[in-house]
Design a protein around this motif. Structure first.
Motif, short mmCIF file in Angstrom:
data_model
loop_
_atom_site.label_atom_id
_atom_site.label_comp_id
_atom_site.label_asym_id
_atom_site.label_seq_id
_atom_site.Cartn_x
_atom_site.Cartn_y
_atom_site.Cartn_z
N HIS A 35 15.84 -0.73 -14.76
CA HIS A 35 15.38 -0.28 -13.45
C HIS A 35 15.67 -1.36 -12.41
O HIS A 35 15.26 -2.52 -12.57
N ASP A 37 15.41 -2.46 -8.53
CA ASP A 37 14.69 -2.22 -7.28
C ASP A 37 15.41 -2.86 -6.11
O ASP A 37 15.44 -4.08 -5.97
N MET A 39 15.46 -3.41 -2.18
CA MET A 39 14.53 -3.39 -1.03
C MET A 39 15.20 -4.00 0.19
O MET A 39 15.97 -4.97 0.06
N HIS A 68 16.80 2.19 -7.85
CA HIS A 68 15.74 2.70 -6.99
C HIS A 68 15.93 2.12 -5.59
O HIS A 68 15.66 0.93 -5.37
N MET A 70 14.92 1.47 -2.09
CA MET A 70 13.83 1.45 -1.10
C MET A 70 14.42 0.93 0.19
O MET A 70 14.11 -0.19 0.66
N VAL A 141 2.27 2.78 -7.17
CA VAL A 141 1.81 1.72 -6.27
C VAL A 141 2.57 1.94 -4.96
O VAL A 141 3.56 2.66 -4.94
N GLY A 146 6.07 -6.18 -7.23
CA GLY A 146 5.64 -6.00 -8.60
C GLY A 146 4.21 -6.48 -8.77
O GLY A 146 3.64 -7.11 -7.87
N GLY A 147 3.61 -6.17 -9.90
CA GLY A 147 2.31 -6.72 -10.25
C GLY A 147 1.11 -6.10 -9.56
O GLY A 147 0.03 -6.67 -9.57
N GLN A 148 1.26 -4.93 -8.94
CA GLN A 148 0.13 -4.28 -8.27
C GLN A 148 -0.61 -3.37 -9.25
O GLN A 148 -0.11 -3.04 -10.33
N VAL A 178 2.31 0.07 -14.43
CA VAL A 178 2.30 0.60 -15.80
C VAL A 178 2.23 -0.58 -16.77
O VAL A 178 3.06 -1.49 -16.72
N VAL A 195 8.57 2.93 -15.71
CA VAL A 195 9.07 1.63 -15.25
C VAL A 195 8.00 0.60 -15.58
O VAL A 195 6.81 0.86 -15.41
N SER A 198 6.23 -6.30 -14.49
CA SER A 198 5.46 -7.44 -14.98
C SER A 198 5.04 -7.26 -16.43
O SER A 198 4.98 -8.23 -17.19
C1 DX5 Z 1 7.73 -1.60 -6.65
C2 DX5 Z 1 8.90 -1.40 -7.59
C3 DX5 Z 1 8.51 -1.38 -9.02
C4 DX5 Z 1 7.87 -2.64 -9.47
C5 DX5 Z 1 7.07 -2.37 -10.71
O1 DX5 Z 1 8.14 -1.47 -5.35
O2 DX5 Z 1 9.55 -0.18 -7.31
O3 DX5 Z 1 9.61 -1.06 -9.85
O4 DX5 Z 1 8.76 -3.67 -9.72
O5 DX5 Z 1 6.43 -3.56 -11.07
P1 DX5 Z 1 5.15 -3.57 -11.97
O6 DX5 Z 1 5.50 -2.88 -13.24
O7 DX5 Z 1 4.86 -5.00 -12.13
O8 DX5 Z 1 4.07 -2.82 -11.21
#
Ligand code: DX5
Ligand code: ZN
Length: 219
Positions: A35, A37, A39, A68, A70, A141, A146-148, A178, A195, A198
């Motif tokens: 995956h 990300d 941004m 993904h 964003m 989230v 990450g890490g939320q 997750v 996905v 962390s």
């Molecule tokens: C958030 C990302 C996620 C994120 C997931 O904007 O799209 O893919 O990295 O991270 P964890 O699994 O740590 O929530």
């Protein structure tokens, strides 16, 4: 619960100084998708990387690159991500005034088309494009980091989208928060791809972290 739950480690939580080795390590540890990300510091309040980095890590694995986006706008950049080696390209419904066209463009590039919804976006936003998507990505989230913590209200939405999908051949992916505590509820709600950023990269032993996730999901 789908019996073939796919695990997609998010490289957002990897060590960027050795990204190629990290991708090889999660591949060897038995992940399903990688995956990725992307941004832009505009659609989300964080900035990561773009096509050149994806192109650099493409030779490190044969696993599916689940990209993904964003970013807003996404449409002018779709070809660059296809050329860089994406297998699935997912755009956000909130970032695209011409979502139908973007999804069609992705498929015409020979790639799988994904659509993502932020936590506050209802599933009705994708009702009219259900025949044009190969993957639906539910954000559990608010995207950007990450890490939320997992947003519980998304479980009901995942269930409703699983019902919407019906017999269509569409992956239902869940992204954000997750871990071994939340994965079972996510899988039970109907996700068949999860996905994990962390939760996978937090430890040194990715065979263990991915194995722990599968065990917690009961798959
Ligand atoms: C958030 C990302 C996620 C994120 C997931 O904007 O799209 O893919 O990295 O991270 P964890 O699994 O740590 O929530
Ligand atoms: Zn993501």
């Amino acid at each position: 619960m789908p019996s073939d739950l796919k695990i997609a480690p998010s490289i957002l939580s990897a060590d960027f100084s050795r990204l190629g080795a990290e991708v090889e390590a999660v591949d060897n540890a038995g992940c399903d998708y990688i995956h990725i990300d992307v941004m832009d510091g505009h659609f989300v309040p964080n900035l990561t990387f773009g096509p050149p980095v994806i192109q650099c890590i493409r030779p490190c694995t044969k696993k599916i690159f689940d990209v993904h986006l964003m970013i807003d706008p996404a449409q002018p950049h779709l070809q660059s991500y296809a050329d860089a080696g994406a297998d699935i390209i997912t755009v956000h419904v909130e970032a695209d005034a011409h979502l139908d066209r973007s999804l069609q463009m992705i498929r015409e590039m020979g790639k799988k088309a994904g659509v993502s919804l932020n936590p506050s976006t209802p599933e009705t936003a994708i009702k009219n494009v259900i025949d044009k998507v190969d993957l639906i990505l539910v954000m559990s989230v608010n995207p950007g980091f990450g890490g939320q913590s997992f947003i519980e209200s998304q479980l009901e939405k995942i269930r409703r989208i699983r019902a919407m999908i019906g017999d269509h051949s569409i992956d239902l992916e869940v992204d954000g928060g997750v871990n071994t505590k939340t994965i079972k509820a996510v899988a039970n709600a109907g996700a068949n791809v999860v996905v994990a950023g962390s939760a996978v990269f937090k430890g040194d032993d990715y065979v263990k972290t991915i194995g722990d996730l599968r065990a917690a999901a009961g798959t």
